[in-house]
Design a protein around this motif. Sequence first.
Motif, PDB file in Angstrom:
ATOM      1  N   ALA A  76       0.823  -1.214   0.000  1.00 19.38           N
ATOM      2  CA  ALA A  76       0.000   0.000   0.000  1.00 19.38           C
ATOM      3  C   ALA A  76       0.855   1.261   0.000  1.00 19.38           C
ATOM      4  N   GLN A  77       1.972   1.215   0.698  1.00 20.25           N
ATOM      5  CA  GLN A  77       2.862   2.375   0.705  1.00 20.25           C
ATOM      6  C   GLN A  77       3.369   2.665  -0.699  1.00 20.25           C
ATOM      7  N   ALA A  78       3.657   1.620  -1.445  1.00 15.98           N
ATOM      8  CA  ALA A  78       4.172   1.791  -2.799  1.00 15.98           C
ATOM      9  C   ALA A  78       3.074   2.108  -3.803  1.00 15.98           C
ATOM     10  N   ALA A  79       1.843   1.732  -3.501  1.00 17.12           N
ATOM     11  CA  ALA A  79       0.765   1.850  -4.492  1.00 17.12           C
ATOM     12  C   ALA A  79      -0.229   2.971  -4.229  1.00 17.12           C
ATOM     13  N   MET A  80      -0.157   3.626  -3.101  1.00 18.46           N
ATOM     14  CA  MET A  80      -1.188   4.583  -2.711  1.00 18.46           C
ATOM     15  C   MET A  80      -1.392   5.689  -3.745  1.00 18.46           C
ATOM     16  N   VAL A  81      -0.325   6.236  -4.280  1.00 12.03           N
ATOM     17  CA  VAL A  81      -0.467   7.311  -5.263  1.00 12.03           C
ATOM     18  C   VAL A  81      -1.154   6.804  -6.531  1.00 12.03           C
ATOM     19  N   PHE A  82      -0.919   5.553  -6.900  1.00 10.56           N
ATOM     20  CA  PHE A  82      -1.546   4.975  -8.090  1.00 10.56           C
ATOM     21  C   PHE A  82      -3.025   4.661  -7.842  1.00 10.56           C
ATOM     22  N   ILE A  83      -3.356   4.230  -6.638  1.00 10.44           N
ATOM     23  CA  ILE A  83      -4.763   3.971  -6.302  1.00 10.44           C
ATOM     24  C   ILE A  83      -5.545   5.280  -6.361  1.00 10.44           C
ATOM     25  N   LEU A  84      -5.037   6.291  -5.677  1.00 11.48           N
ATOM     26  CA  LEU A  84      -5.736   7.574  -5.651  1.00 11.48           C
ATOM     27  C   LEU A  84      -5.745   8.238  -7.025  1.00 11.48           C
ATOM     28  N   GLY A  85      -4.646   8.125  -7.761  1.00 10.83           N
ATOM     29  CA  GLY A  85      -4.586   8.690  -9.110  1.00 10.83           C
ATOM     30  C   GLY A  85      -5.573   8.026 -10.053  1.00 10.83           C
ATOM     31  N   GLY A  86      -5.647   6.701 -10.016  1.00 11.48           N
ATOM     32  CA  GLY A  86      -6.587   5.974 -10.863  1.00 11.48           C
ATOM     33  C   GLY A  86      -8.029   6.284 -10.516  1.00 11.48           C
ATOM     34  N   LEU A  87      -8.310   6.378  -9.226  1.00  9.21           N
ATOM     35  CA  LEU A  87      -9.661   6.719  -8.781  1.00  9.21           C
ATOM     36  C   LEU A  87     -10.048   8.118  -9.255  1.00  9.21           C
ATOM     37  N   LEU A  88      -9.147   9.063  -9.090  1.00 11.23           N
ATOM     38  CA  LEU A  88      -9.408  10.437  -9.530  1.00 11.23           C
ATOM     39  C   LEU A  88      -9.609  10.509 -11.043  1.00 11.23           C
ATOM     40  N   ALA A  90     -10.677   8.139 -13.041  1.00 11.90           N
ATOM     41  CA  ALA A  90     -11.962   7.527 -13.398  1.00 11.90           C
ATOM     42  C   ALA A  90     -13.108   8.498 -13.152  1.00 11.90           C
ATOM     43  N   LEU A  91     -13.098   9.152 -12.006  1.00  9.54           N
ATOM     44  CA  LEU A  91     -14.178  10.084 -11.687  1.00  9.54           C
ATOM     45  C   LEU A  91     -14.149  11.320 -12.584  1.00  9.54           C
ATOM     46  N   LEU A  92     -12.958  11.832 -12.866  1.00 11.00           N
ATOM     47  CA  LEU A  92     -12.857  12.982 -13.770  1.00 11.00           C
ATOM     48  C   LEU A  92     -13.315  12.637 -15.185  1.00 11.00           C
ATOM     49  N   THR A  93     -12.974  11.448 -15.628  1.00 13.70           N
ATOM     50  CA  THR A  93     -13.408  11.017 -16.961  1.00 13.70           C
ATOM     51  C   THR A  93     -14.922  10.887 -17.010  1.00 13.70           C
ATOM     52  N   GLN A  94     -15.486  10.247 -15.993  1.00 17.27           N
ATOM     53  CA  GLN A  94     -16.936  10.007 -15.988  1.00 17.27           C
ATOM     54  C   GLN A  94     -17.738  11.295 -15.867  1.00 17.27           C
ATOM     55  N   PHE A  95     -17.321  12.189 -14.980  1.00 14.76           N
ATOM     56  CA  PHE A  95     -18.141  13.363 -14.698  1.00 14.76           C
ATOM     57  C   PHE A  95     -17.644  14.641 -15.360  1.00 14.76           C
ATOM     58  N   GLY A  96     -16.437  14.628 -15.920  1.00 12.81           N
ATOM     59  CA  GLY A  96     -15.910  15.801 -16.595  1.00 12.81           C
ATOM     60  C   GLY A  96     -15.813  15.654 -18.099  1.00 12.81           C
ATOM     61  N   VAL A  97     -15.295  14.533 -18.537  1.00  9.83           N
ATOM     62  CA  VAL A  97     -15.045  14.329 -19.972  1.00  9.83           C
ATOM     63  C   VAL A  97     -16.246  13.684 -20.674  1.00  9.83           C
ATOM     64  N   ALA A  98     -16.780  12.626 -20.099  1.00 11.00           N
ATOM     65  CA  ALA A  98     -17.871  11.887 -20.761  1.00 11.00           C
ATOM     66  C   ALA A  98     -19.076  12.760 -21.113  1.00 11.00           C
ATOM     67  N   PRO A  99     -19.523  13.648 -20.224  1.00 10.24           N
ATOM     68  CA  PRO A  99     -20.667  14.486 -20.617  1.00 10.24           C
ATOM     69  C   PRO A  99     -20.382  15.361 -21.841  1.00 10.24           C
ATOM     70  N   ARG A 100     -19.140  15.786 -21.998  1.00  9.48           N
ATOM     71  CA  ARG A 100     -18.777  16.597 -23.164  1.00  9.48           C
ATOM     72  C   ARG A 100     -18.760  15.751 -24.442  1.00  9.48           C
ATOM     73  N   ILE A 101     -18.345  14.495 -24.310  1.00 16.10           N
ATOM     74  CA  ILE A 101     -18.359  13.598 -25.469  1.00 16.10           C
ATOM     75  C   ILE A 101     -19.799  13.297 -25.870  1.00 16.10           C
ATOM     76  N   VAL A 102     -20.648  12.999 -24.886  1.00 17.62           N
ATOM     77  CA  VAL A 102     -22.049  12.697 -25.174  1.00 17.62           C
ATOM     78  C   VAL A 102     -22.742  13.900 -25.824  1.00 17.62           C
ATOM     79  N   ALA A 103     -22.388  15.104 -25.366  1.00 17.31           N
ATOM     80  CA  ALA A 103     -22.975  16.324 -25.941  1.00 17.31           C
ATOM     81  C   ALA A 103     -22.336  16.693 -27.278  1.00 17.31           C
ATOM     82  N   ARG A 104     -21.340  15.909 -27.678  1.00 14.85           N
ATOM     83  CA  ARG A 104     -20.616  16.132 -28.944  1.00 14.85           C
ATOM     84  C   ARG A 104     -19.972  17.517 -28.975  1.00 14.85           C
ATOM     85  N   GLN A 105     -19.519  17.966 -27.818  1.00 14.07           N
ATOM     86  CA  GLN A 105     -18.848  19.251 -27.678  1.00 14.07           C
ATOM     87  C   GLN A 105     -17.369  19.068 -27.983  1.00 14.07           C
TER      88      GLN A 105
END
Length: 145
Positions: A76-88, A90-105
């Motif tokens: 966990a000490q070695a992986a914590m930044v990757f866990i939090l980075g991957g989680l962030l 995923a959430l940014l893609t879903q709630f920030g990028v995906a709506p713009r793609i769906v809206a064809r913006q």
Amino acid sequence: MVDRLPALAAALWWGSLTTIGFLVVPMLFANLPSTTMAGYMAAKLFAAQTWVTVACCLVLLLLSKARHATVQHAWAQAAMVFILGGLLLALLTQFGVAPRIVARQDLRLWHSVGTVMYAVQWCCALAVLLRTLQPAAAPVDGAAR
């Protein structure tokens, strides 16, 4: 068995990212009659993938602390930044990028941003998986020679 749960969660995360992003979605675009239909299905699959990522990352975060202790496991000490980075990511893609793609913006830009973020998330999941598979370091005993 409990000591293998981090590796199982990381394997589920990385494996699902790999399957959805590199196998299923390309097959949708290759085999469905229209790109609109394929894009709609891909959006649904990527949304489901986000929740798989959230669940796996939460499990990894919960398992990162040793039972009844305040210290983290070595993986966990070695992986914590990757866990939090991957989680962030995923959430940014879903709630920030995906709506713009769906809206064809500005579709080309946002699709490229989403693809890069997905690839970086895939790398984060792989890094976590590799760290959870590393054997625990043996305790150092200075008296034994």
